[in-house]
Structures are given as C-alpha cells and as structure tokens.
Scaffold this active site. Structure first.
Site, short mmCIF file in Angstrom:
data_model
loop_
_atom_site.label_atom_id
_atom_site.label_comp_id
_atom_site.label_asym_id
_atom_site.label_seq_id
_atom_site.Cartn_x
_atom_site.Cartn_y
_atom_site.Cartn_z
N ARG A 157 -43.18 -7.21 -11.06
CA ARG A 157 -41.97 -7.94 -11.46
C ARG A 157 -41.76 -9.22 -10.65
NH1 ARG A 157 -40.05 -2.18 -12.51
NH2 ARG A 157 -40.94 -1.94 -10.44
N ILE A 158 -41.82 -9.11 -9.31
CA ILE A 158 -41.52 -10.29 -8.48
C ILE A 158 -42.68 -11.29 -8.52
CG2 ILE A 158 -40.98 -11.10 -6.14
CD1 ILE A 158 -39.59 -8.34 -5.70
N ASP A 177 -54.59 -8.35 -8.50
CA ASP A 177 -53.80 -7.12 -8.67
C ASP A 177 -54.69 -6.11 -9.37
OD1 ASP A 177 -52.09 -5.07 -9.58
OD2 ASP A 177 -50.40 -6.44 -9.75
N THR A 234 -42.81 -12.32 1.25
CA THR A 234 -41.45 -11.84 0.97
C THR A 234 -41.50 -10.38 0.55
OG1 THR A 234 -41.65 -12.62 -1.29
CG2 THR A 234 -40.50 -14.09 0.24
N SER A 235 -42.64 -9.71 0.83
CA SER A 235 -42.78 -8.33 0.35
C SER A 235 -42.45 -7.31 1.44
CB SER A 235 -44.18 -8.13 -0.21
OG SER A 235 -44.23 -6.90 -0.88
N ARG A 236 -43.41 -7.01 2.29
CA ARG A 236 -43.16 -6.12 3.42
C ARG A 236 -43.99 -6.60 4.61
NH1 ARG A 236 -39.29 -4.92 1.22
NH2 ARG A 236 -38.50 -2.91 0.53
N ASP A 260 -40.23 -13.61 5.21
CA ASP A 260 -38.88 -13.06 5.09
C ASP A 260 -38.86 -11.65 5.66
OD1 ASP A 260 -36.19 -13.05 4.17
OD2 ASP A 260 -36.77 -11.85 2.45
N GLU A 265 -39.66 -5.38 12.07
CA GLU A 265 -38.30 -5.89 11.84
C GLU A 265 -37.22 -4.83 12.04
OE1 GLU A 265 -38.79 -7.03 7.62
OE2 GLU A 265 -37.25 -5.55 7.13
#
Ligand code: NAI
Length: 347
Positions: A157-158, A177, A234-236, A260, A265
């Site tokens: 989706r992202i 992918d 921006t994933s993990r 991000d 974290e």
C-alpha cells in the site's frame, strides 16, 4: 468490556474518545496509560479484556503470557506494522490480535517524499539561515528529481502510494518485491534487489520488518548502491544496520539518509529527552552528518490517519466483542500468517 490503552498521547485520547462517545459509549470503558506496555506495566491491565498498543510497546512471549493470565483476550494494534508482536505465542494462547492495515498509505508516502525533498533541497538548512538573516545559498545545491531513478523496496500500500507520487515528479521507477502484484507495472519495472540498488539515485524502503528483512540494508547491500545515492526509511528501523550506514557515510559512498524510524527507537521516540544526556552513541554520531535527516516516527501523523486509526481500532474491538469475523485480525495457522489479498507470511 474494559480496554487499557498503552503509550497513550493526548491525540490518541482525543480521537479514540470521539469514536467511543459516538459509537461505543454503552459497550466500552477505556483507561489510558501514558507509559508503554512492558513486563513491568502488565499488571495495570489486570481487570481489562483488551489492550490497545502502538509501535514501541513490548509484546513478546513473556508479556503476552502475563496479559493472558491477567484475563486479557484481545490485542488491538493502532498501527499497521506487527513486527513487535510474538504472533506464535499469541496463536498458542488463542489471543485475538488485530491491526489497522491501511489507515492512510498516502500519509506515510507523502512524508517519505517530504523527507527526500528536505534532504535533497536542504530546506531545513535554508529555514535556519533565513531566520538569521543569512540569504547565502552556498551549500544548498540540490538535484532535480525529474529524470532520477527511484527504487522502491516493497510495493504494498505505502510503496505504491510513494511510486505514484514519484511517477508524478517524472522519475524513472524500479521496484523490488518478491510478492508484488501487477499494479506497480503501470509506474515502472520490477527488478531484483541488486539491480535496484545499482541503478537507483534514491532507494525508499516500504517492506515490513521480518526475520527475512532485518538488516536488508547492510555493509554488502550498501556497497552495491550507486555512489552518492540517497536512502529513505519510513518503514521500520530494523531494516537497516545503522553502524554500516555510518561507515558508508564516512567513506562518502552513501550520499545521504532520511529516516523516520530507527532500530533502537523504542527507548527514545515519542518522548522529550531534550533536557537529558542521550546514551545512544550510534544515533548521536548519525546526527552529526549534514546529509542525515532524522524524524521521530511521524509518517503516520495526520488528522485523517488518526481518525481512521481510532475508528478501525474500535471496530476491531467491536468484532471481537461480538465474536464475528474481523477483516483485520492477524490470523495464524501453524505459525503462518494468513491474510486476505496478501501472500502468507511464515513467522
Ligand atoms: P503492505 O503489507 O501493504 O506492503 C508491504 C509490501 O512489502 C508487500 O507488497 C510485500 O510483498 C512486500 N515485501 C515483503 N517482504 C519483502 C521483501 N523481503 N523485500 C521487498 N518487499 C517485501 O504494508 P504497508 O501498509 O505498505 O506498510 C509498509 C510498512 O510501513 C509497514 O510494515 C510498517 O512497518 C511501515 N509503516 C510506517 C509508518 C510510519 O509512521 N513511518 C506508518 C505505517 C506503516
């Protein structure tokens, strides 16, 4: 039904309370805890039927067993990623686990683009200069995105939402992918990971964190990247071996990184440590590079996404209460996660 919400911020309370008041006032009591779920904080859920958690709560086997013995039967994730949940133990205990798979893919995709454009055109540095009356543009040179090659790792989706935006910029798109559907082909070409790394000026990560993808970006894969390329995550955080990234920045091979998310974290993000000494030397070293941009896991953070997260989280709870099938439940069979419209994932 009593629900304990962990890692609750003021915005979680605002959006969840609005949905509860409108739709579930009679059926559900919610208590909010500012701190994260962990072995130490499990007792706070002792008279609750369900807990609601976010990305940095601990949901390992010990915590799940402790929750279960306290009477908790449902785990509601108010996020898409479920890498922090021991789904094998959840399956053994018969716990209901549900996430919010697609609250706003565009919110995260747009944030990835914001990071790329900030790092590329250095607007964060320009902002500070101009506020001090310094209008010199030396050192702010960027690259025109039109015509650049962008590699997207994971076109779910992202990843697809990100591809659509980069396509609009006039970029050439590649994607890797192993379970890709057909949709990406209207924007670019599916390739193997090595080709993507070798050809892309920008590599953006959008695959989930699993045992198979942990440290997907490491010393070897970084070496395969085009010299001067930019990496965006921006994933993990666990997708990247941060020490190898620091080495690649020091050798000037990696052109920059926008993140991000960060692999360690959990101890830091979502809290104010500005008055403290931060012990994480890896993160502190990263922050010294001018070509590194770090944000505190805020890709999801839009009004639209929070509205969707609150609504879907409480409708997942409603399906659990009513004992009806829930489209967002993370159902495992023999340690394999089976979801509609998604390839099975071995846990
Ligand atoms: P999704 O499940 O729709 O898509 C993930 C894609 O990755 C799928 O197409 C899958 O086939 C692919 N994939 C799986 N293994 C792969 C591998 N080894 N290499 C390349 N691709 C692989 O998930 P969605 O909604 O697009 O989210 C992606 C990730 O974004 C989540 O797992 C989550 O960690 C992260 N996320 C970050 C947020 C933030 O605030 N920064 C907010 C929401 C999600």
């Amino acid at each position: 039904m009593k629900l304990a919400v962990f890692s609750a911020k003021s915005y979680d309370r605002t959006y969840l309370e609005e949905v509860r008041a409108n739709q579930f006032a009679e059926r559900c009591d919610i208590e909010y805890h500012a701190f994260a779920l962990s072995e130490e904080t499990v007792p706070l859920a002792h008279d609750c039927d369900a807990v609601c958690v976010f990305v940095n709560d601990t949901l390992d086997g010990r915590v799940l067993r402790a929750l279960h013995s306290n009477g908790v039967r449902a785990i509601l994730l108010r996020c898409a990623g479920y890498n922090h949940v021991d789904l094998i133990t959840a399956e053994e205990l018969g716990l209901f686990v549900a996430n919010v798979p697609a609250y706003s893919p565009e919110a995260v995709a747009e944030f990835a683009i914001a990071l790329v454009q900030t790092l590329n055109r250095k607007t964060h540095r320009a902002y500070n200069r101009v506020r001090e009356g310094n209008f010199n543009i030396e050192g702010l040179l960027g690259t025109t995105l039109h015509g650049q090659t962008v590699g997207i790792v994971g076109v779910g989706r992202i990843g697809l939402a990100t591809a659509r935006i980069f396509h609009g910029f006039g970029c050439r798109l590649l994607a890797y992918d192993p379970f890709a559907g057909d949709e990406f082909r209207q924007y670019g070409t599916l390739v193997d990971l090595d080709t993507l790394l070798q050809e892309s000026h920008i590599v953006s990560l959008h695959c989930p964190l699993t045992e198979g993808t942990r440290h997907l970006i490491n010393e070897t894969t970084l070496r395969k990247m085009r010299p001067g390329a930019m990496l965006v995550n921006t994933s993990r955080g666990g997708l990247i071996d941060t020490s190898s990234v620091i080495h690649a920045l020091k050798t000037r091979h990696l052109g920059g990184i926008a993140m991000d998310v960060y692999e360690a974290e959990g101890e830091l993000f979502y809290n104010d440590h500005s008055g403290e000494i931060i012990d994480d030397d890896v993160l502190m070293r990263l922050m010294t590079f001018p070509n590194v941009l770090i944000c505190g896991h805020q890709g999801f953070f839009t009004r639209e996404a929070l509205t969707e997260i609150a609504g879907v989280t409480l409708s997942n709870l409603s399906a659990f209460m009513d004992g009806v099938s829930c489209p967002n439940s993370l159902v495992t069979e023999g340690h394999i996660l089976v979801r509609r419209n998604t390839a099975p994932v071995r846990l």
